[in-house]
Design an enzyme around this catalytic site. Structure first.
Site, PDB file in Angstrom:
ATOM      1  CE  LYS A   9      -4.063  -2.197   2.366  1.00 37.64           C
ATOM      2  NZ  LYS A   9      -4.652  -2.306   3.578  1.00 37.64           N
ATOM      3  CE1 TYR A  49      -9.270  -2.944   0.350  1.00 34.73           C
ATOM      4  CE2 TYR A  49      -8.600  -0.939  -0.741  1.00 34.73           C
ATOM      5  CZ  TYR A  49      -8.244  -1.893   0.287  1.00 34.73           C
ATOM      6  OH  TYR A  49      -7.113  -2.168   0.457  1.00 34.73           O
ATOM      7  CG  PHE A  57     -13.366   1.221   7.282  1.00 32.20           C
ATOM      8  CD1 PHE A  57     -12.981   0.799   6.059  1.00 32.20           C
ATOM      9  CD2 PHE A  57     -13.994   0.394   8.176  1.00 32.20           C
ATOM     10  CE1 PHE A  57     -12.986  -0.444   5.692  1.00 32.20           C
ATOM     11  CE2 PHE A  57     -14.264  -0.816   7.712  1.00 32.20           C
ATOM     12  CZ  PHE A  57     -13.790  -1.379   6.569  1.00 32.20           C
ATOM     13  NE  ARG A  85      -6.458 -12.162   4.953  1.00 31.09           N
ATOM     14  CZ  ARG A  85      -7.152 -10.801   4.989  1.00 31.09           C
ATOM     15  NH1 ARG A  85      -7.103 -10.006   3.972  1.00 31.09           N
ATOM     16  NH2 ARG A  85      -7.828 -10.709   6.028  1.00 31.09           N
ATOM     17  CB  THR A  91      -7.446  -6.112   9.738  1.00 28.75           C
ATOM     18  OG1 THR A  91      -8.005  -7.146   8.803  1.00 28.75           O
ATOM     19  CG2 THR A  91      -7.644  -4.599   8.896  1.00 28.75           C
ATOM     20  NE  ARG A 102      -2.281  -5.811   7.097  1.00 30.01           N
ATOM     21  CZ  ARG A 102      -3.558  -6.278   6.746  1.00 30.01           C
ATOM     22  NH1 ARG A 102      -4.187  -7.094   7.306  1.00 30.01           N
ATOM     23  NH2 ARG A 102      -4.319  -5.788   5.452  1.00 30.01           N
ATOM     24  CG  ASN A 112      -3.999  -2.513   7.156  1.00 27.47           C
ATOM     25  OD1 ASN A 112      -3.474  -1.982   6.061  1.00 27.47           O
ATOM     26  ND2 ASN A 112      -4.804  -3.200   7.360  1.00 27.47           N
ATOM     27  CG  HIS A 115      -5.244  -5.948  -0.479  1.00 23.52           C
ATOM     28  ND1 HIS A 115      -6.590  -5.839  -0.049  1.00 23.52           N
ATOM     29  CD2 HIS A 115      -5.496  -6.711  -1.704  1.00 23.52           C
ATOM     30  CE1 HIS A 115      -7.302  -6.541  -0.678  1.00 23.52           C
ATOM     31  NE2 HIS A 115      -6.652  -7.192  -1.757  1.00 23.52           N
TER      32      HIS A 115
HETATM   33  P1  IDP Z   1      -7.836  -6.996   5.276  1.00 22.87           P
HETATM   34  O1  IDP Z   1      -7.170  -5.849   4.636  1.00 22.87           O
HETATM   35  O2  IDP Z   1      -7.152  -7.151   6.504  1.00 22.87           O
HETATM   36  O3  IDP Z   1      -8.496  -7.820   4.423  1.00 22.87           O
HETATM   37  P2  IDP Z   1     -10.639  -5.542   5.304  1.00 22.87           P
HETATM   38  O4  IDP Z   1     -11.532  -5.925   6.837  1.00 22.87           O
HETATM   39  O5  IDP Z   1     -10.886  -6.093   4.346  1.00 22.87           O
HETATM   40  O6  IDP Z   1      -9.098  -6.061   6.105  1.00 22.87           O
HETATM   41  O7  IDP Z   1     -10.173  -4.048   5.320  1.00 22.87           O
HETATM   42  C1  IDP Z   1      -9.741  -3.610   4.208  1.00 22.87           C
HETATM   43  C2  IDP Z   1      -8.836  -2.376   4.458  1.00 22.87           C
HETATM   44  O8  IDP Z   1      -9.723  -1.186   5.010  1.00 22.87           O
HETATM   45  C3  IDP Z   1      -7.815  -2.730   5.712  1.00 22.87           C
HETATM   46  O9  IDP Z   1      -6.756  -3.342   5.315  1.00 22.87           O
HETATM   47  C4  IDP Z   1      -7.516  -1.175   6.246  1.00 22.87           C
HETATM   48  O10 IDP Z   1      -6.667  -0.601   5.421  1.00 22.87           O
HETATM   49  C5  IDP Z   1      -8.817  -0.626   6.194  1.00 22.87           C
HETATM   50  N1  IDP Z   1      -9.573  -0.725   7.444  1.00 22.87           N
HETATM   51  C6  IDP Z   1     -10.642  -1.560   7.701  1.00 22.87           C
HETATM   52  N2  IDP Z   1     -11.019  -1.351   8.899  1.00 22.87           N
HETATM   53  C7  IDP Z   1     -10.627  -0.053   9.242  1.00 22.87           C
HETATM   54  C8  IDP Z   1     -10.912   0.696  10.045  1.00 22.87           C
HETATM   55  O11 IDP Z   1     -11.685   0.491  11.133  1.00 22.87           O
HETATM   56  N3  IDP Z   1     -10.331   2.025  10.213  1.00 22.87           N
HETATM   57  C9  IDP Z   1      -9.417   2.335   9.170  1.00 22.87           C
HETATM   58  N4  IDP Z   1      -9.264   1.644   8.185  1.00 22.87           N
HETATM   59  C10 IDP Z   1      -9.953   0.246   8.198  1.00 22.87           C
HETATM   60 MG    MG Z   2     -10.027  -7.800   3.088  1.00 23.06          MG
END
Ligand code: IDP
Ligand code: MG
Length: 149
Positions: A9, A49, A57, A85, A91, A102, A112, A115
């Protein structure tokens, strides 16, 4: 063999962690099948997304992922999706297991670093968003027999 989409990212590229992040996947034995540097256009970010549209978010996430160049790749291997993963970690970096990307390199969910497709179905949706078939290379490595049983 599974294929999965991985993105370093904008924070990863800006912080000079691209090599470190790729290296963690590479050293595990995953095979690079495609890779490029790009800035994700708005429409593509919205497709990537789409499942998060409407969440609190979402706007920040779209802003973040389009804010600066990313390195996008396809990684290949047995159980590549789950292995990626688990190598990434949870996450929320604060809850990610030590030793994961992470946990070791990030602090906040919204920054984080990386992806990875979260299922076979997701990978089949995400990979073609970024790569045409002819950009994804399948090739034998001399080391494959030392990595795969
Ligand atoms: P993942 O990347 O671990 O699959 P997802 O739940 O699919 O996580 O969320 C996608 C991305 O959205 C996360 O990697 C993160 O960058 C962002 N994200 C998810 N939840 C939050 C939040 O509560 N606050 C800010 N960013 C978030
Ligand atoms: Mg995801």
């Amino acid at each position: 063999m599974e294929r999965t989409l991985v993105i370093v990212k904008p924070d990863g590229v800006q912080r000079g962690l691209t090599g470190e992040i790729i290296s963690r996947f590479e050293r595990r034995g995953l095979r690079m099948a495609a890779m490029k540097l790009m800035q994700i256009p708005l429409e593509l970010a919205q497709q990537l997304y789409a499942v998060h549209k409407g969440k609190h978010f979402y706007e920040g996430l779209i802003q973040y992922i389009t804010s600066s160049p990313v390195v996008v790749m396809v990684l290949e291997g047995k159980d590549a999706i789950e292995i990626v993963r688990r190598t990434m970690g949870a996450t929320n970096p604060a809850q990610a297991a030590p030793g994961t990307i992470r946990a070791d390199l990030a602090l906040e969910t919204g920054r984080n670093l990386v992806h990875g497709s979260d299922s076979l179905e997701t990978a089949k949706y995400e990979v073609p968003l970024f790569f045409n078939d002819d950009e994804i290379l399948s090739y034998p490595r001399d080391t494959d027999r030392w990595i795969f049983e």
